[in-house]
Design an enzyme around this catalytic site. Sequence first.
Site, short mmCIF file in Angstrom:
data_model
loop_
_atom_site.label_atom_id
_atom_site.label_comp_id
_atom_site.label_asym_id
_atom_site.label_seq_id
_atom_site.Cartn_x
_atom_site.Cartn_y
_atom_site.Cartn_z
N LYS A 1 0.84 -1.20 0.00
CA LYS A 1 0.00 0.00 0.00
C LYS A 1 0.87 1.25 0.00
CE LYS A 1 -3.54 2.30 2.72
NZ LYS A 1 -4.46 2.26 3.85
N GLU B 1 10.55 -4.79 4.53
CA GLU B 1 10.61 -6.20 4.11
C GLU B 1 10.30 -6.34 2.63
OE1 GLU B 1 9.00 -4.97 6.69
OE2 GLU B 1 9.02 -6.32 8.42
N GLY C 1 -4.76 -2.04 4.96
CA GLY C 1 -4.01 -3.20 4.46
C GLY C 1 -4.71 -4.52 4.78
N ARG C 2 -5.19 -4.66 6.00
CA ARG C 2 -5.80 -5.92 6.41
C ARG C 2 -7.20 -6.11 5.85
NH1 ARG C 2 -4.61 -2.38 10.34
NH2 ARG C 2 -6.28 -1.50 11.64
N GLU D 1 -4.62 -6.45 14.76
CA GLU D 1 -4.11 -5.14 14.35
C GLU D 1 -5.25 -4.10 14.42
OE1 GLU D 1 -2.37 -4.09 10.28
OE2 GLU D 1 -0.58 -4.63 11.36
N HIS E 1 -5.52 -33.19 17.79
CA HIS E 1 -4.41 -34.00 18.31
C HIS E 1 -3.27 -33.13 18.80
CE1 HIS E 1 -6.23 -37.78 17.05
NE2 HIS E 1 -6.75 -37.03 16.10
N LYS F 1 9.17 -0.59 13.36
CA LYS F 1 9.67 -0.46 11.98
C LYS F 1 10.79 0.56 11.92
CE LYS F 1 5.25 -0.98 9.50
NZ LYS F 1 4.30 -0.25 8.65
O1 LIG Z 1 1.12 -2.77 2.24
P1 LIG Z 1 2.24 -2.14 3.03
O2 LIG Z 1 2.17 -0.65 2.99
O3 LIG Z 1 3.58 -2.65 2.57
O4 LIG Z 1 2.06 -2.54 4.53
C1 LIG Z 1 2.10 -3.88 4.95
C2 LIG Z 1 1.53 -4.05 6.31
O5 LIG Z 1 2.24 -3.25 7.25
C3 LIG Z 1 1.33 -2.71 8.21
O6 LIG Z 1 1.22 -1.35 7.98
C4 LIG Z 1 1.82 -2.91 9.60
O7 LIG Z 1 2.12 -4.23 9.86
C5 LIG Z 1 0.01 -3.42 7.92
O8 LIG Z 1 -1.09 -2.71 8.34
C6 LIG Z 1 0.09 -3.61 6.46
O9 LIG Z 1 -0.83 -4.56 6.01
#
Ligand SMILES: O=P(O)(O)OC[C@H]1O[C@](O)(CO)[C@@H](O)[C@@H]1O
Length: 567
Positions: free
Chosen positions: A213, A219, A281-282, A367, A398, A528
């Site tokens: 987003k 990452e 995002g979620r 979240e 199990h 972060k």
């Molecule tokens: O889509 P982006 O901006 O890379 O963010 C990834 C994720 O990082 C967050 O901002 C925090 O974990 C989430 O809300 C989001 O889904």
Amino acid sequence: MTDPATSATDITRTQAWGALSAHHAEVRDEHLRDIFAADPGRGSDLTVTAGDLYFDYSKHRVTRETLRLLVDLARTADVEARRDAMLRGEHINTSEDRAVLHTALRLPADALLSVDGTDVVHEVHEVLSRMGDFTDLLRSGEWRGATGERIETVVNVGIGGSDLGPVMAYRALRAYAEGGISARFVSNADPADIIGQLSGLNPETTLFIVASKTFSTLETLTNATAARRWLLDGLRERAGESVLDGAVAKHFVAVSTHAGRVSEFGIDTDNMFGFWDWVGGRYSVDSAVGLSLMAVIGREQFTEFLAGFHTIDEHFATAPLEQNAPVIAALLGVWYSNFFDADSRAVLPYSNDLKRFPAYLQQLTMESNGKSVRADGTPVTTSTGEIFWGEPGTNGQHAFYQLLHQGTRLVPSDFIGFAEPTEDRATIDGEGSMHDVLMSNFFAQTKVLAFGKTAEEITEELEAAGTPLDVVPHKVMPGNRPSTTILAPKLTPSVLGQLIALYEHAVFVEGVIWGIDSFDQWGVELGKTQAIELVPVLTSTESPAAQDDSSTDTLVRRYRGLRGRSS
Ligand SMILES: O=P(O)(O)OC[C@H]1O[C@](O)(CO)[C@@H](O)[C@@H]1O
């Protein structure tokens, strides 16, 4: 009640909350055996049919009076007005001053919704149609890679909401994959993830979808950079330097709200699929973030997926609170979290294809609702945020069901099952017999959790068998462990959409009752930024700067020492 000092509504000081507390003191020890004996019709009455979802909440530690009081709590919290405000596009995400409109992502093309002066439905369908055209090209083989090969694998590079939804849905809908495209998912900053996911892939037939987003997530950018290196090295090795020109454009597309950063990364914005800041995002698997899923299942099945969400959106928007499945689910969450002090909820899909559903729901609920302050910044006055966890049945049986059945903690559970197996390959399934075995377990578990087995019943059995009785206390099954049963005809794209929307709206209603902003996530920011600050500390050739605390300082030095750098 409104606190004059803060002007915030403190739900725990309302008459509705007080009435529930008093009622809880009266009913908390009632056993489901007695609750069912006193109300034999509840097994069919305390159910709601929402779309294809049959939602049975009769095995909960509630009487009809409890339910009346819980609905009263929802009315006191103004759930209906807050819901309508969300659906209209008001800026209910107050800490970020944003609308919350994931429901607009699944509105039909002829729906009308204008927000902040923009025709939202038109924009959504424009992107959907671009996604459809693009995935058609991929699936038909018209889209070719740098060496002229057709694309066989899409690799989604993203994390959190830009990963969990697509990977969960891809696995859930594996039976709907047709068109020759398969997907892989890279999320973790651990190099083992990308190395494992790219293993065996041919760069000539691989296309990366970088989903972010913000397009600033460490990452994702790290993995996307590694993916680009892998692609270019692989193409060079196979076809020489000449194919590299323009290769990134043929093998990389982006999904983002941030065109500037996408183009800075080197991806042509013609190959970017956008979405909007009003999609959290979620809550984004049904936006362009679902591109990898659409590539695999095709635009028609993706449309079915969206239609499923919309079915539950309609139900949520129109069903009276007493018969509104997401509202009831949320009220039960509040009942156990705040009145029984339950910490967690188990989500137990009796479908191997829903293996990643609990992980997906972890982000959705934790979240969203893991907050300690209310929307106006004042502290919450009761616990918020349920901890979701789970595994598909029967594997969970199990592993951790022992604790569910006889442990000291109260863990309300959601059981999700289907009348038809995903695939009815009679040669393997024995014409449904394997699925029937699975579902016998499904029904047995909720029954045993609720009703258990008494010491008297066990004693009688042991006496009849002439077995010593000292094992009786160990064999007692206390029961009175609540569960919801969600039964649907089959795990189709539509049903998956319905399930997701059910939980999305339940999370929203819980947030309204707790008075929190369920749509921000400030709590993940500091980690972060500190990680970004620590990268040079770990990698520099100089002696590392001293850290503020002695634990981090010692750990960093030890790590550097182990990596052979000056500590
Ligand atoms: O889509 P982006 O901006 O890379 O963010 C990834 C994720 O990082 C967050 O901002 C925090 O974990 C989430 O809300 C989001 O889904």
